[in-house]
Design an enzyme around this catalytic site. Structure first.
Site, PDB file in Angstrom:
ATOM      1  N   LYS A 180      34.918  39.796  42.566  1.00  0.00           N
ATOM      2  CA  LYS A 180      35.598  39.835  41.274  1.00  0.00           C
ATOM      3  C   LYS A 180      37.088  40.012  41.523  1.00  0.00           C
ATOM      4  CE  LYS A 180      35.956  42.344  36.931  1.00  0.00           C
ATOM      5  NZ  LYS A 180      35.339  43.319  36.036  1.00  0.00           N
ATOM      6  N   LYS A 204      33.686  35.737  40.094  1.00  0.00           N
ATOM      7  CA  LYS A 204      34.358  35.865  38.795  1.00  0.00           C
ATOM      8  C   LYS A 204      35.857  35.975  38.978  1.00  0.00           C
ATOM      9  CE  LYS A 204      34.729  39.002  34.979  1.00  0.00           C
ATOM     10  NZ  LYS A 204      34.481  40.335  34.540  1.00  0.00           N
TER      11      LYS A 204
HETATM   12  C1  PBG Z   1      34.776  45.003  33.228  1.00  0.00           C
HETATM   13  C2  PBG Z   1      34.663  43.577  32.895  1.00  0.00           C
HETATM   14  C3  PBG Z   1      35.703  42.702  32.586  1.00  0.00           C
HETATM   15  C4  PBG Z   1      35.114  41.468  32.327  1.00  0.00           C
HETATM   16  C5  PBG Z   1      33.757  41.609  32.479  1.00  0.00           C
HETATM   17  N1  PBG Z   1      33.495  42.917  32.840  1.00  0.00           N
HETATM   18  C6  PBG Z   1      37.134  42.940  32.398  1.00  0.00           C
HETATM   19  C7  PBG Z   1      38.013  43.423  33.456  1.00  0.00           C
HETATM   20  O1  PBG Z   1      37.661  43.572  34.639  1.00  0.00           O
HETATM   21  O2  PBG Z   1      39.134  43.690  33.081  1.00  0.00           O
HETATM   22  C8  PBG Z   1      35.878  40.227  31.958  1.00  0.00           C
HETATM   23  C9  PBG Z   1      35.110  39.180  31.292  1.00  0.00           C
HETATM   24  C10 PBG Z   1      35.928  38.117  30.666  1.00  0.00           C
HETATM   25  O3  PBG Z   1      37.155  38.036  30.772  1.00  0.00           O
HETATM   26  O4  PBG Z   1      35.303  37.286  29.990  1.00  0.00           O
HETATM   27  N2  PBG Z   1      33.840  45.769  32.548  1.00  0.00           N
END
Ligand code: PBG
Length: 322
Positions: free
Chosen positions: A195, A248
């Site tokens: 991520k 991601k």
């Molecule tokens: C954190 C989380 C995020 C997303 C999914 N889980 C946000 C982040 O890390 O700031 C992002 C998902 C998206 O942008 O669609 N709980």
């Protein structure tokens, strides 16, 4: 053999021919729809930065879950926006927390649907970081303990898959241990393994009210230029017991997905994140491109790169079109 004997256009002439030689297709079974759950009753509130996406109260999220299940989408992933936040993110693992209530309600009314939950503290902490703070830093080991409790509370509420998105070290092992110690050895872990600290989460943070109060997430999420490091992250999560891995965001990271496909045999997921979705929607609204076609093309590229599952806000729309 080359031209004129070989003519690549021969197999592109008609839709029938193109269909016969098509290498990848989207299927309803590939899709996971993210859903945002808020407190209240009868709430179905559009999110300005994500056209077509809403925040639902528990009673309404059940109706939406039923609708998407009827369209053939096999799974939803739940995100909670609690009524109150505090330093330790108490709402994250509360047995009557927002996600836990939504999960129970969906499990009761739509038993065939697979419930995935996002395991993170950022929506529940008043500072907006994904873990507990020590000074201005996120305290890894204290956070891991809270995340494991959170995953357990989701399993108790009916989740079949828990998906930790916090990027703390060691959280997959801690979650596996906590689940197994409490009789949830059948609950799977989908790790947000690679991520990245991405600007494409912008609309989500707006939707989930989870923008950090200070600083950013670069101390725990991955640095976008790094490729080899993603394989290390994924390998470690597998060793810790992850059943599935996620990359991601998706589109800027298709190389990572392709690497992972070559390297690992586990199911791979990719998250087509809020910014990736909203860019296409916004351009479509301005008439700059055909949003339905662009969305389809983006999602099929994610499959082509190697994803088995795609988390996307367009899941219901795509399932309707297929
Ligand atoms: C954190 C989380 C995020 C997303 C999914 N889980 C946000 C982040 O890390 O700031 C992002 C998902 C998206 O942008 O669609 N709980």
């Amino acid at each position: 053999m080359s031209f004129p004997t070989t003519r690549m256009r021969r197999l592109r002439r008609t839709e029938a021919l193109r269909g016969m030689v098509r290498e990848h297709r989207l299927a309803r079974e590939d899709l996971v729809l993210p859903l945002f759950v808020v407190e209240g009753d009868g709430v179905r509130e559009p999110i300005a930065s994500m056209p077509g996406v809403h925040r639902y109260s528990v009673d309404q999220v059940v109706l939406e879950a039923k609708r998407v299940a009827d369209l053939g989408v096999p799974a939803v992933i739940l995100f909670g926006i609690p009524g109150a936040k505090d330093a330790r993110g108490s709402g994250a693992d509360a047995s009557d927390g927002i996600v836990q209530r939504a999960s129970r309600a969906i499990a009761d009314s739509v038993p065939a649907l697979c419930i995935v939950t996002d395991v993170c503290l950022c929506e529940y902490t008043d500072h907006g970081h994904c873990g507990m703070l020590k000074g201005e830093e996120v305290d890894n080991d204290a956070s891991v303990e809270r995340l494991a409790r959170t995953a357990l509370s989701h399993a108790q509420a009916g989740a079949s898959i828990v998906a930790p998105s916090d990027m703390m070290d060691g959280r997959v092992a801690a979650i596996r241990r906590e689940l197994d110690a409490n009789g949830f050895e059948q609950v799977a872990i989908l790790s947000y393994a690679a991520k990245y600290a991405s600007a494409f989460y912008g609309p989500f943070r707006d939707a989930a009210e989870s923008t950090p109060e200070f600083g950013d997430r670069r101390g725990y999420q991955m640095d976008p230029p790094n490729r080899r490091e993603a394989l290390r992250e994924m390998r470690l999560d597998l060793e810790e017991g992850a059943d599935m891995l996620m990359v991601k965001p998706a589109l800027c990271y298709l190389d990572i997905l392709a690497d992972a496909r070559r390297e690992f045999d586990v199911p791979l997921a990719a998250y087509h994140v809020s910014g990736e979705y909203s860019m296409i929607k916004a351009a479509g609204e301005r008439g700059w491109l055909d949003a339905d076609r662009a969305m389809h093309e983006a999602l099929v590229s994610i499959k082509r790169a190697g994803a088995d599952l795609i988390l996307t806000y367009a899941a219901a729309d795509i399932a309707e079109q297929l």
